[in-house]
Design a protein around this motif. Sequence first.
Motif, PDB file in Angstrom:
ATOM      1  N   ARG A   1       0.833  -1.208   0.000  1.00  0.00           N
ATOM      2  CA  ARG A   1       0.000   0.000   0.000  1.00  0.00           C
ATOM      3  C   ARG A   1       0.866   1.256   0.000  1.00  0.00           C
ATOM      4  NH1 ARG A   1      -5.433  -0.970   2.470  1.00  0.00           N
ATOM      5  NH2 ARG A   1      -5.566  -3.141   3.105  1.00  0.00           N
ATOM      6  N   GLN A   2       1.897   1.240   0.840  1.00  0.00           N
ATOM      7  CA  GLN A   2       2.767   2.415   0.941  1.00  0.00           C
ATOM      8  C   GLN A   2       3.507   2.679  -0.364  1.00  0.00           C
ATOM      9  OE1 GLN A   2       5.299   1.481   4.247  1.00  0.00           O
ATOM     10  NE2 GLN A   2       3.760   1.966   5.800  1.00  0.00           N
ATOM     11  N   ALA A   3       3.763   1.613  -1.115  1.00  0.00           N
ATOM     12  CA  ALA A   3       4.523   1.754  -2.359  1.00  0.00           C
ATOM     13  C   ALA A   3       3.660   2.219  -3.523  1.00  0.00           C
ATOM     14  CB  ALA A   3       5.179   0.422  -2.713  1.00  0.00           C
ATOM     15  N   ALA A   4       2.341   2.088  -3.396  1.00  0.00           N
ATOM     16  CA  ALA A   4       1.443   2.446  -4.491  1.00  0.00           C
ATOM     17  C   ALA A   4       1.463   3.951  -4.743  1.00  0.00           C
ATOM     18  CB  ALA A   4       0.024   1.976  -4.183  1.00  0.00           C
ATOM     19  N   GLY A   5       1.569   4.335  -6.003  1.00  0.00           N
ATOM     20  CA  GLY A   5       1.573   5.746  -6.360  1.00  0.00           C
ATOM     21  C   GLY A   5       0.164   6.305  -6.452  1.00  0.00           C
ATOM     22  N   PRO A   6       0.038   7.600  -6.715  1.00  0.00           N
ATOM     23  CA  PRO A   6      -1.275   8.255  -6.759  1.00  0.00           C
ATOM     24  C   PRO A   6      -2.164   7.765  -7.894  1.00  0.00           C
ATOM     25  CG  PRO A   6       0.453   9.741  -7.514  1.00  0.00           C
ATOM     26  CD  PRO A   6       1.142   8.555  -6.938  1.00  0.00           C
ATOM     27  N   ASP A   7      -1.572   7.158  -8.922  1.00  0.00           N
ATOM     28  CA  ASP A   7      -2.358   6.675 -10.061  1.00  0.00           C
ATOM     29  C   ASP A   7      -2.757   5.206  -9.915  1.00  0.00           C
ATOM     30  OD1 ASP A   7      -2.169   9.149 -11.332  1.00  0.00           O
ATOM     31  OD2 ASP A   7      -0.262   8.612 -12.283  1.00  0.00           O
ATOM     32  N   THR A   8      -2.401   4.595  -8.784  1.00  0.00           N
ATOM     33  CA  THR A   8      -2.726   3.188  -8.541  1.00  0.00           C
ATOM     34  C   THR A   8      -3.834   3.097  -7.496  1.00  0.00           C
ATOM     35  OG1 THR A   8      -0.448   2.497  -9.021  1.00  0.00           O
ATOM     36  CG2 THR A   8      -1.837   0.941  -7.819  1.00  0.00           C
ATOM     37  N   THR A   9      -4.947   2.518  -7.867  1.00  0.00           N
ATOM     38  CA  THR A   9      -6.074   2.340  -6.947  1.00  0.00           C
ATOM     39  C   THR A   9      -5.852   1.097  -6.088  1.00  0.00           C
ATOM     40  OG1 THR A   9      -7.601   3.330  -8.538  1.00  0.00           O
ATOM     41  CG2 THR A   9      -8.570   2.003  -6.768  1.00  0.00           C
ATOM     42  N   VAL A  10      -5.876   1.258  -4.782  1.00  0.00           N
ATOM     43  CA  VAL A  10      -5.703   0.125  -3.864  1.00  0.00           C
ATOM     44  C   VAL A  10      -7.073  -0.460  -3.531  1.00  0.00           C
ATOM     45  CG1 VAL A  10      -4.864  -0.618  -1.596  1.00  0.00           C
ATOM     46  CG2 VAL A  10      -3.603   1.129  -2.900  1.00  0.00           C
ATOM     47  N   VAL A  11      -7.214  -1.763  -3.742  1.00  0.00           N
ATOM     48  CA  VAL A  11      -8.481  -2.454  -3.524  1.00  0.00           C
ATOM     49  C   VAL A  11      -8.253  -3.610  -2.563  1.00  0.00           C
ATOM     50  CG1 VAL A  11     -10.453  -3.575  -4.618  1.00  0.00           C
ATOM     51  CG2 VAL A  11      -9.067  -1.942  -5.921  1.00  0.00           C
ATOM     52  N   GLU A  12      -9.138  -3.723  -1.578  1.00  0.00           N
ATOM     53  CA  GLU A  12      -9.026  -4.817  -0.610  1.00  0.00           C
ATOM     54  C   GLU A  12      -9.883  -6.001  -1.046  1.00  0.00           C
ATOM     55  OE1 GLU A  12      -8.044  -2.888   3.693  1.00  0.00           O
ATOM     56  OE2 GLU A  12     -10.161  -3.044   3.156  1.00  0.00           O
ATOM     57  N   ILE A  13      -9.357  -7.191  -0.840  1.00  0.00           N
ATOM     58  CA  ILE A  13     -10.092  -8.414  -1.131  1.00  0.00           C
ATOM     59  C   ILE A  13     -10.323  -9.165   0.170  1.00  0.00           C
ATOM     60  CG2 ILE A  13      -8.068  -9.864  -1.557  1.00  0.00           C
ATOM     61  CD1 ILE A  13      -9.656 -11.131  -3.884  1.00  0.00           C
ATOM     62  N   ASP A  14     -11.476  -9.811   0.260  1.00  0.00           N
ATOM     63  CA  ASP A  14     -11.851 -10.479   1.509  1.00  0.00           C
ATOM     64  C   ASP A  14     -12.690 -11.706   1.164  1.00  0.00           C
ATOM     65  OD1 ASP A  14     -12.068 -10.932   4.205  1.00  0.00           O
ATOM     66  OD2 ASP A  14     -13.706  -9.518   4.508  1.00  0.00           O
ATOM     67  N   ARG A  15     -12.794 -12.634   2.124  1.00  0.00           N
ATOM     68  CA  ARG A  15     -13.655 -13.804   1.978  1.00  0.00           C
ATOM     69  C   ARG A  15     -14.542 -13.900   3.197  1.00  0.00           C
ATOM     70  NH1 ARG A  15     -11.470 -19.690   2.126  1.00  0.00           N
ATOM     71  NH2 ARG A  15      -9.515 -18.536   2.282  1.00  0.00           N
ATOM     72  N   ASP A  16     -15.857 -13.957   2.985  1.00  0.00           N
ATOM     73  CA  ASP A  16     -16.774 -13.958   4.114  1.00  0.00           C
ATOM     74  C   ASP A  16     -16.942 -15.358   4.696  1.00  0.00           C
ATOM     75  OD1 ASP A  16     -18.559 -15.354   2.484  1.00  0.00           O
ATOM     76  OD2 ASP A  16     -19.741 -13.589   1.995  1.00  0.00           O
ATOM     77  N   ALA A  17     -17.773 -15.465   5.724  1.00  0.00           N
ATOM     78  CA  ALA A  17     -17.949 -16.737   6.429  1.00  0.00           C
ATOM     79  C   ALA A  17     -18.491 -17.835   5.527  1.00  0.00           C
ATOM     80  CB  ALA A  17     -18.879 -16.539   7.626  1.00  0.00           C
ATOM     81  N   ALA A  18     -19.209 -17.446   4.490  1.00  0.00           N
ATOM     82  CA  ALA A  18     -19.773 -18.426   3.559  1.00  0.00           C
ATOM     83  C   ALA A  18     -18.782 -18.816   2.462  1.00  0.00           C
ATOM     84  CB  ALA A  18     -21.042 -17.868   2.937  1.00  0.00           C
ATOM     85  N   GLY A  19     -17.597 -18.199   2.478  1.00  0.00           N
ATOM     86  CA  GLY A  19     -16.585 -18.517   1.485  1.00  0.00           C
ATOM     87  C   GLY A  19     -16.633 -17.657   0.235  1.00  0.00           C
ATOM     88  N   GLU A  20     -17.529 -16.670   0.198  1.00  0.00           N
ATOM     89  CA  GLU A  20     -17.628 -15.800  -0.978  1.00  0.00           C
ATOM     90  C   GLU A  20     -16.500 -14.779  -0.963  1.00  0.00           C
ATOM     91  OE1 GLU A  20     -20.668 -12.633  -3.163  1.00  0.00           O
ATOM     92  OE2 GLU A  20     -21.317 -13.753  -1.385  1.00  0.00           O
ATOM     93  N   ILE A  21     -15.830 -14.646  -2.098  1.00  0.00           N
ATOM     94  CA  ILE A  21     -14.718 -13.708  -2.225  1.00  0.00           C
ATOM     95  C   ILE A  21     -15.246 -12.381  -2.747  1.00  0.00           C
ATOM     96  CG2 ILE A  21     -12.542 -13.263  -3.416  1.00  0.00           C
ATOM     97  CD1 ILE A  21     -12.117 -16.320  -3.415  1.00  0.00           C
ATOM     98  N   ARG A  22     -14.853 -11.287  -2.088  1.00  0.00           N
ATOM     99  CA  ARG A  22     -15.392  -9.975  -2.415  1.00  0.00           C
ATOM    100  C   ARG A  22     -14.288  -8.941  -2.558  1.00  0.00           C
ATOM    101  NH1 ARG A  22     -19.045  -9.264   2.805  1.00  0.00           N
ATOM    102  NH2 ARG A  22     -16.959  -9.581   3.648  1.00  0.00           N
ATOM    103  N   LEU A  23     -14.526  -7.984  -3.447  1.00  0.00           N
ATOM    104  CA  LEU A  23     -13.683  -6.795  -3.524  1.00  0.00           C
ATOM    105  C   LEU A  23     -14.418  -5.679  -2.804  1.00  0.00           C
ATOM    106  CD1 LEU A  23     -12.268  -6.640  -7.157  1.00  0.00           C
ATOM    107  CD2 LEU A  23     -11.083  -7.290  -5.070  1.00  0.00           C
ATOM    108  N   GLU A  24     -13.795  -5.126  -1.776  1.00  0.00           N
ATOM    109  CA  GLU A  24     -14.446  -4.115  -0.954  1.00  0.00           C
ATOM    110  C   GLU A  24     -14.744  -2.850  -1.756  1.00  0.00           C
ATOM    111  OE1 GLU A  24     -15.444  -4.619   2.140  1.00  0.00           O
ATOM    112  OE2 GLU A  24     -14.635  -6.656   2.148  1.00  0.00           O
ATOM    113  N   GLY A  25     -15.986  -2.407  -1.698  1.00  0.00           N
ATOM    114  CA  GLY A  25     -16.375  -1.141  -2.300  1.00  0.00           C
ATOM    115  C   GLY A  25     -16.374  -1.101  -3.807  1.00  0.00           C
ATOM    116  N   ALA A  26     -16.394  -2.274  -4.457  1.00  0.00           N
ATOM    117  CA  ALA A  26     -16.349  -2.302  -5.917  1.00  0.00           C
ATOM    118  C   ALA A  26     -17.712  -2.668  -6.480  1.00  0.00           C
ATOM    119  CB  ALA A  26     -15.301  -3.307  -6.392  1.00  0.00           C
ATOM    120  N   ALA A  27     -18.280  -1.780  -7.269  1.00  0.00           N
ATOM    121  CA  ALA A  27     -19.545  -2.067  -7.940  1.00  0.00           C
ATOM    122  C   ALA A  27     -19.286  -2.941  -9.164  1.00  0.00           C
ATOM    123  CB  ALA A  27     -20.218  -0.765  -8.361  1.00  0.00           C
TER     124      ALA A  27
END
Length: 220
Positions: A74-100
């Motif tokens: 994250r610290q290395a990412a420049g201003p033109d690079t969008t940082v996106v978090e990925i997560d997996r919920d209790a049901a095992g579904e993989i999600r990108l946070e805040g991504a429509a």
Amino acid sequence: MSGRLYGVGVGPGDRVAMALPNGPEAIVMFLAASMAGTAAPLNPNYKLEEFRFYLGDTGARALVVPRGGGTEARQAAGPDTTVVEIDRDAAGEIRLEGAAHESCSSPADDEVALVLHTSGTTSRPKRVPLTHANLTVSAKNIADTYKLTAEDVSLCVMPLFHVHGLVGSTLATFYSGGTVVVPPAFNALSFWPLAEKYRATWFSAVPAIHLMLLARAKGQ
């Protein structure tokens, strides 16, 4: 998932860097990134300056990191690079946070699916682009060579930021319709229990891993 990447501004030709440990998230994101743009998986254990080099060299449009993790990436990412978090919920579904989700088209065979780097042992690491056609032919050749079928289960112990883990263990198995089991990292103590638990039928690894497993088998 590729539509989610479109939702954060990724498009054809854009590089999507990933700093993820081995696991379902890394596989799903690699497939999604290669469809939405170009996947650029990175070793999640790189240090800050290494991340700066690789993110800059790939011109990453987005960087995918675990939820709450990937501090140095994250610290290395420049201003033109969008940082996106990925997560997996209790049901095992993989999600990108805040991504429509947005609709996206399928890439052509000659479009670049994956960008890796040479080891840089003797000089500056160089980018190695691989097209969708490259990956498909490689996966087919491996599946045909080992006569893999839909009944096969691969135990993937190689890093998913390396072509061996991505193509040799994972895509070749997917090509045959088989199943991939992917632990967080190789561990000689847990290898055989995992192989037995998930009924793995094959694995591929570097010589050092084979030697470790053989040495352990001889010691038992």
